[in-house]
Design a protein around this motif. Structure first.
Motif, PDB file in Angstrom:
ATOM      1  N   GLU A   1       4.685   3.416   3.845  1.00  0.00           N
ATOM      2  CA  GLU A   1       4.181   2.074   3.561  1.00  0.00           C
ATOM      3  C   GLU A   1       2.653   2.053   3.530  1.00  0.00           C
ATOM      4  O   GLU A   1       1.989   2.882   4.173  1.00  0.00           O
ATOM      5  N   ASP A   2       2.111   1.086   2.796  1.00  0.00           N
ATOM      6  CA  ASP A   2       0.661   0.913   2.717  1.00  0.00           C
ATOM      7  C   ASP A   2       0.213  -0.135   3.724  1.00  0.00           C
ATOM      8  O   ASP A   2       0.950  -1.077   4.047  1.00  0.00           O
ATOM      9  N   LEU A   3      -1.007   0.019   4.189  1.00  0.00           N
ATOM     10  CA  LEU A   3      -1.584  -0.968   5.085  1.00  0.00           C
ATOM     11  C   LEU A   3      -2.047  -2.179   4.278  1.00  0.00           C
ATOM     12  O   LEU A   3      -2.614  -2.031   3.188  1.00  0.00           O
ATOM     13  N   SER A   4      -1.851  -3.357   4.827  1.00  0.00           N
ATOM     14  CA  SER A   4      -2.282  -4.579   4.151  1.00  0.00           C
ATOM     15  C   SER A   4      -3.552  -5.153   4.764  1.00  0.00           C
ATOM     16  O   SER A   4      -3.937  -6.277   4.460  1.00  0.00           O
ATOM     17  N   PHE A   5      -4.208  -4.382   5.636  1.00  0.00           N
ATOM     18  CA  PHE A   5      -5.408  -4.867   6.310  1.00  0.00           C
ATOM     19  C   PHE A   5      -6.338  -3.689   6.573  1.00  0.00           C
ATOM     20  O   PHE A   5      -5.951  -2.522   6.455  1.00  0.00           O
ATOM     21  N   ASN A   6      -7.586  -3.992   6.902  1.00  0.00           N
ATOM     22  CA  ASN A   6      -8.529  -2.977   7.371  1.00  0.00           C
ATOM     23  C   ASN A   6      -9.078  -3.453   8.713  1.00  0.00           C
ATOM     24  O   ASN A   6      -8.641  -4.466   9.243  1.00  0.00           O
ATOM     25  N   GLN A   7     -10.019  -2.693   9.272  1.00  0.00           N
ATOM     26  CA  GLN A   7     -10.546  -3.103  10.569  1.00  0.00           C
ATOM     27  C   GLN A   7     -12.051  -3.360  10.527  1.00  0.00           C
ATOM     28  O   GLN A   7     -12.737  -3.233  11.543  1.00  0.00           O
ATOM     29  N   SER A   8     -12.534  -3.751   9.360  1.00  0.00           N
ATOM     30  CA  SER A   8     -13.958  -4.035   9.249  1.00  0.00           C
ATOM     31  C   SER A   8     -14.390  -5.164  10.172  1.00  0.00           C
ATOM     32  O   SER A   8     -15.518  -5.190  10.666  1.00  0.00           O
ATOM     33  N   ASP A   9     -13.480  -6.104  10.416  1.00  0.00           N
ATOM     34  CA  ASP A   9     -13.784  -7.203  11.328  1.00  0.00           C
ATOM     35  C   ASP A   9     -12.913  -7.120  12.586  1.00  0.00           C
ATOM     36  O   ASP A   9     -12.655  -8.111  13.263  1.00  0.00           O
ATOM     37  N   GLY A  10     -12.478  -5.888  12.914  1.00  0.00           N
ATOM     38  CA  GLY A  10     -11.658  -5.679  14.094  1.00  0.00           C
ATOM     39  C   GLY A  10     -10.182  -5.842  13.805  1.00  0.00           C
ATOM     40  O   GLY A  10      -9.774  -6.232  12.706  1.00  0.00           O
ATOM     41  N   LEU A  11      -9.358  -5.520  14.779  1.00  0.00           N
ATOM     42  CA  LEU A  11      -7.908  -5.612  14.647  1.00  0.00           C
ATOM     43  C   LEU A  11      -7.384  -6.740  15.515  1.00  0.00           C
ATOM     44  O   LEU A  11      -7.738  -6.857  16.695  1.00  0.00           O
ATOM     45  N   THR A  12      -6.536  -7.567  14.941  1.00  0.00           N
ATOM     46  CA  THR A  12      -5.834  -8.562  15.740  1.00  0.00           C
ATOM     47  C   THR A  12      -4.723  -7.866  16.514  1.00  0.00           C
ATOM     48  O   THR A  12      -4.365  -6.709  16.246  1.00  0.00           O
ATOM     49  N   GLU A  13      -4.142  -8.560  17.467  1.00  0.00           N
ATOM     50  CA  GLU A  13      -3.041  -7.993  18.242  1.00  0.00           C
ATOM     51  C   GLU A  13      -1.869  -7.636  17.332  1.00  0.00           C
ATOM     52  O   GLU A  13      -1.237  -6.580  17.493  1.00  0.00           O
ATOM     53  N   ALA A  14      -1.588  -8.494  16.364  1.00  0.00           N
ATOM     54  CA  ALA A  14      -0.484  -8.229  15.441  1.00  0.00           C
ATOM     55  C   ALA A  14      -0.790  -7.020  14.564  1.00  0.00           C
ATOM     56  O   ALA A  14       0.110  -6.216  14.261  1.00  0.00           O
ATOM     57  N   GLU A  15      -2.044  -6.888  14.131  1.00  0.00           N
ATOM     58  CA  GLU A  15      -2.419  -5.743  13.297  1.00  0.00           C
ATOM     59  C   GLU A  15      -2.343  -4.441  14.088  1.00  0.00           C
ATOM     60  O   GLU A  15      -1.901  -3.407  13.556  1.00  0.00           O
ATOM     61  N   LEU A  16      -2.751  -4.465  15.349  1.00  0.00           N
ATOM     62  CA  LEU A  16      -2.652  -3.261  16.178  1.00  0.00           C
ATOM     63  C   LEU A  16      -1.197  -2.863  16.359  1.00  0.00           C
ATOM     64  O   LEU A  16      -0.849  -1.676  16.322  1.00  0.00           O
ATOM     65  N   GLU A  17      -0.330  -3.835  16.542  1.00  0.00           N
ATOM     66  CA  GLU A  17       1.101  -3.545  16.677  1.00  0.00           C
ATOM     67  C   GLU A  17       1.666  -2.956  15.388  1.00  0.00           C
ATOM     68  O   GLU A  17       2.432  -1.982  15.419  1.00  0.00           O
ATOM     69  N   ALA A  18       1.270  -3.532  14.253  1.00  0.00           N
ATOM     70  CA  ALA A  18       1.749  -3.004  12.972  1.00  0.00           C
ATOM     71  C   ALA A  18       1.220  -1.601  12.731  1.00  0.00           C
ATOM     72  O   ALA A  18       1.935  -0.723  12.233  1.00  0.00           O
ATOM     73  N   LEU A  19      -0.044  -1.373  13.084  1.00  0.00           N
ATOM     74  CA  LEU A  19      -0.629  -0.041  12.929  1.00  0.00           C
ATOM     75  C   LEU A  19       0.088   0.965  13.818  1.00  0.00           C
ATOM     76  O   LEU A  19       0.347   2.104  13.413  1.00  0.00           O
ATOM     77  N   THR A  20       0.427   0.560  15.029  1.00  0.00           N
ATOM     78  CA  THR A  20       1.133   1.458  15.943  1.00  0.00           C
ATOM     79  C   THR A  20       2.506   1.828  15.384  1.00  0.00           C
ATOM     80  O   THR A  20       2.901   3.003  15.403  1.00  0.00           O
ATOM     81  N   ASP A  21       3.244   0.858  14.870  1.00  0.00           N
ATOM     82  CA  ASP A  21       4.555   1.145  14.275  1.00  0.00           C
ATOM     83  C   ASP A  21       4.423   2.134  13.121  1.00  0.00           C
ATOM     84  O   ASP A  21       5.205   3.090  13.002  1.00  0.00           O
ATOM     85  N   LEU A  22       3.443   1.920  12.256  1.00  0.00           N
ATOM     86  CA  LEU A  22       3.253   2.799  11.107  1.00  0.00           C
ATOM     87  C   LEU A  22       2.853   4.195  11.559  1.00  0.00           C
ATOM     88  O   LEU A  22       3.358   5.200  11.046  1.00  0.00           O
ATOM     89  N   THR A  23       1.946   4.276  12.532  1.00  0.00           N
ATOM     90  CA  THR A  23       1.503   5.585  13.012  1.00  0.00           C
ATOM     91  C   THR A  23       2.634   6.323  13.704  1.00  0.00           C
ATOM     92  O   THR A  23       2.770   7.546  13.547  1.00  0.00           O
ATOM     93  N   MET A  24       3.462   5.627  14.444  1.00  0.00           N
ATOM     94  CA  MET A  24       4.616   6.280  15.069  1.00  0.00           C
ATOM     95  C   MET A  24       5.558   6.831  14.007  1.00  0.00           C
ATOM     96  O   MET A  24       6.058   7.968  14.134  1.00  0.00           O
ATOM     97  N   ALA A  25       5.807   6.066  12.958  1.00  0.00           N
ATOM     98  CA  ALA A  25       6.677   6.541  11.871  1.00  0.00           C
ATOM     99  C   ALA A  25       6.085   7.790  11.226  1.00  0.00           C
ATOM    100  O   ALA A  25       6.813   8.736  10.882  1.00  0.00           O
TER     101      ALA A  25
END
Length: 586
Positions: free
Chosen positions: A69-93
């Motif tokens: 899957e592709d990421l739908s966000f970047n972290q130029s303005d930081g990561l929200t809690e939901a974005e960190l959770e989504a990033l963690t799921d993707l990285t685990m996969a």
């Protein structure tokens, strides 16, 4: 529990300079037996197979997130809690896909501001090791000519790691904590997250709280890290390659993701603890190439016991018992409650750094006396095998090849836990007499580079001032080289009374026989050049010293013939590039 790399913050995974990998803080008792590990590598799930209802048995799919899957966000303005959770799921996969096995459960990932992290960690000190351990450990690092007489090993180690902690995985709490800058929206290094998640997966399959993942000595602990951190770096490299090729991945943080300011660190300590991350990754790569992931699983269950095994990629590397009998007189005593019956084992990696560090820090040509200082430093960066995405370092050299074991016994005399005289006896064992002679010659080059005189065989050598002042006796008996150190020449004789050392002459040079050069005494005639090589190279990078390379002499032409470090650490690299990380166990 035995720890050499004590650090005032009792957790770690330090990212320094440009990019970093994480570490593991192993705390608390084991929580249960390791589960059986299948040698079969299941294929990764397709996108169609990956949905929110999928179980944990699928590879490449976590919480309904597919590894492609592709990421739908970047972290130029930081990561929200939901974005960190989504990033963690993707990285685990994605870690599952690269490692070809599934996670068994979620891995919580949290962020903490640096000030809060430091406040929570304050007061950790030596982690309960105590003043006796600190005094004992000082002698280990001073014997390695890395920490000087006027320095404290604990302070020097703290200097390496202070202010740069970026995150850690805790097996005791089954979670990852990422440290972010104060007052900024959280940004993280995706490679660090992937690295920490590898440790989480290792813990789920192997239980990193198991005592087998803490070496009893310095060398053993670095060796264990050869597979623990080696696997994490190897997978991280494969992950980064795919990010560069076809995966949608976050860019690294704009300012290092919470790395803080660069500490004033001791590069000898830095490069010692870096060894498992470079050599370990290549060691694991060899295991995968020759036996697949099942070979890594087997090695995790029976980790390497010596850094020589990891340096030379030899799982069956042979060591031998070191023979030592405490014969000290005059009130000198060992530390029976520290190390292994009072001893540490430095090992090949630490010994290589010992010699290399003299060129880097003190401008003495020790590894290769016929080369320039710059060339001696570059020996550490010239490797036959390279990591895919970053620089790695060389820890193999003729001066330390053929290591078969060593036991380093710190001694004390009088005073209390912090006062009194200090010394050590260091017994090293080598595969052949030629190997022993190579080590002895390099050691004498280092010793005399810090002194003013040539070394006379059988005579106690004095260094009058500087970081490593004191008295030294060096003897070789076949494949055994023994180093004895005390504050004064008479102390060397008390520490090792049966070694037969002579005291140095105290006259004004009237030809006293105890001041004779190596050309007239004993069988180690190859050492007459060792006393001159260090000082001649101190001034410039392009000069060569007058010493010999030590290849000749009767010792080098003869025939044949392990037990210490504290915690796994990934650390910032030398000469520009790198990483710093550290695992602390309590």
């Amino acid at each position: 529990m035995r720890r050499v790399l004590t650090f005032s913050v009792v957790v770690a995974a330090i990212a320094l300079l440009s990019f970093g990998v994480g570490g593991v803080v192993a705390a608390g008792p084991a929580t249960g037996p390791s589960a059986a590990i299948s040698s079969d590598a299941p294929a990764s799930a397709t996108a169609a197979e990956c949905d929110a209802g999928a179980g944990t048995d699928l590879v490449g799919c976590w919480n309904g997130t597919h590894y492609e899957e592709d990421l739908s966000f970047n972290q130029s303005d930081g990561l929200t809690e939901a974005e960190l959770e989504a990033l963690t799921d993707l990285t685990m996969a994605r870690v599952e896909h690269v490692r070809e096995r599934p996670f068994r459960e979620d891995v919580p990932v949290e962020t903490v501001a640096r000030s809060e992290f430091m406040n929570d960690s304050a007061g950790g000190g030596a982690g309960g090791s105590g003043a006796e351990f600190q005094r004992w450990n000082d002698q280990v690092w001073k014997a390695l000519f890395v920490v000087g007489e006027d320095e404290n090993a604990s302070d020097a180690i703290d200097g390496v790691f202070g202010g740069a902690v970026s995150g850690f995985y805790s097996p005791a709490e089954d979670r990852i904590v990422l440290v972010v800058p104060e007052g900024e929206d959280p940004q993280i290094d995706p490679s660090t997250l992937a690295h920490e998640l590898v440790h989480a997966m290792q813990d789920q399959y192997h239980n990193l709280s198991n005592p087998r993942y803490v070496g009893a000595t310095q060398d053993a602990d670095l060796a264990v890290d050869g597979v623990v951190e080696g696997e994490a770096v190897h997978i991280e490299e494969r992950y980064d390659e795919r990010c560069a090729a076809n995966w949608s991945c976050l860019a690294p943080p704009d300012s290092g993701g919470g790395g803080g300011t660069t500490p004033d660190y001791n590069f000898g300590i830095l490069q010692t603890v870096l060894q498992p991350y470079g050599d370990g990754a290549l060691y694991v790569e060899r295991l995968v190439d020759e036996g697949g992931w099942s070979a890594v699983n087997e090695t995790m269950n029976e980790p390497p016991a010596a850094t020589s095994e990891v340096i030379h990629r030899e799982p069956d590397y042979e060591t031998r018992e070191v023979s030592f009998e405490d014969a000290a007189e005059g009130g000198w005593e060992t530390y029976p409650n520290q190390g292994v019956d009072g001893a540490d084992t430095a090992g090949e990696a630490s010994m290589f750094v010992m010699f290399w560090y003299q060129s880097y820090e003190y401008r003495h040509a020790v590894l290769d006396p016929d080369a320039t200082i710059r060339e001696n430093v570059q020996i550490h960066t010239q490797t036959d095998e390279r990591l895919r995405t970053r620089m790695n370092y060389n820890y193999a050299h003729e001066s330390t090849d053929g290591w078969a074991g060593d036991e380093l016994y710190p001694y004390r005399n009088g005073g209390n836990a912090t006062d009194g005289e200090d010394g050590y006896v260091w017994v090293t064992e080598w595969q052949t007499t030629a190997d022993a002679a190579e080590f002895r010659e390099a050691y004498l080059r280092m010793l005399t580079a810090h002194g003013d005189d040539e070394y006379a065989d059988g005579v106690v050598y004095e260094i009058e001032d500087g970081d490593f002042r004191g008295a030294y006796g060096v003897e070789r008996d076949g494949t055994t080289v023994t180093v004895v150190h005390g504050p004064e020449p008479a102390d060397v004789l008390e520490l090792r009374p049966d070694a037969g050392f002579d005291l140095p002459s105290t006259d004004d040079g009237d030809g006293d026989e105890t001041d004779g050069g190596d050309e007239t005494d004993g069988t180690d005639g190859d050492d007459e050049s060792d006393g001159t090589d260090g000082d001649d190279t101190d001034e410039t990078d392009d000069g060569s010293d007058t010493g010999s390379d030590g290849s000749g002499g009767p010792d080098a032409a003869t025939d044949d013939g392990t037990p210490g470090f504290g915690v796994p650490v990934a650390v910032g690299a030398l000469l520009g590039a790198a990483l710093v990380a550290r695992r602390v166990r309590s």
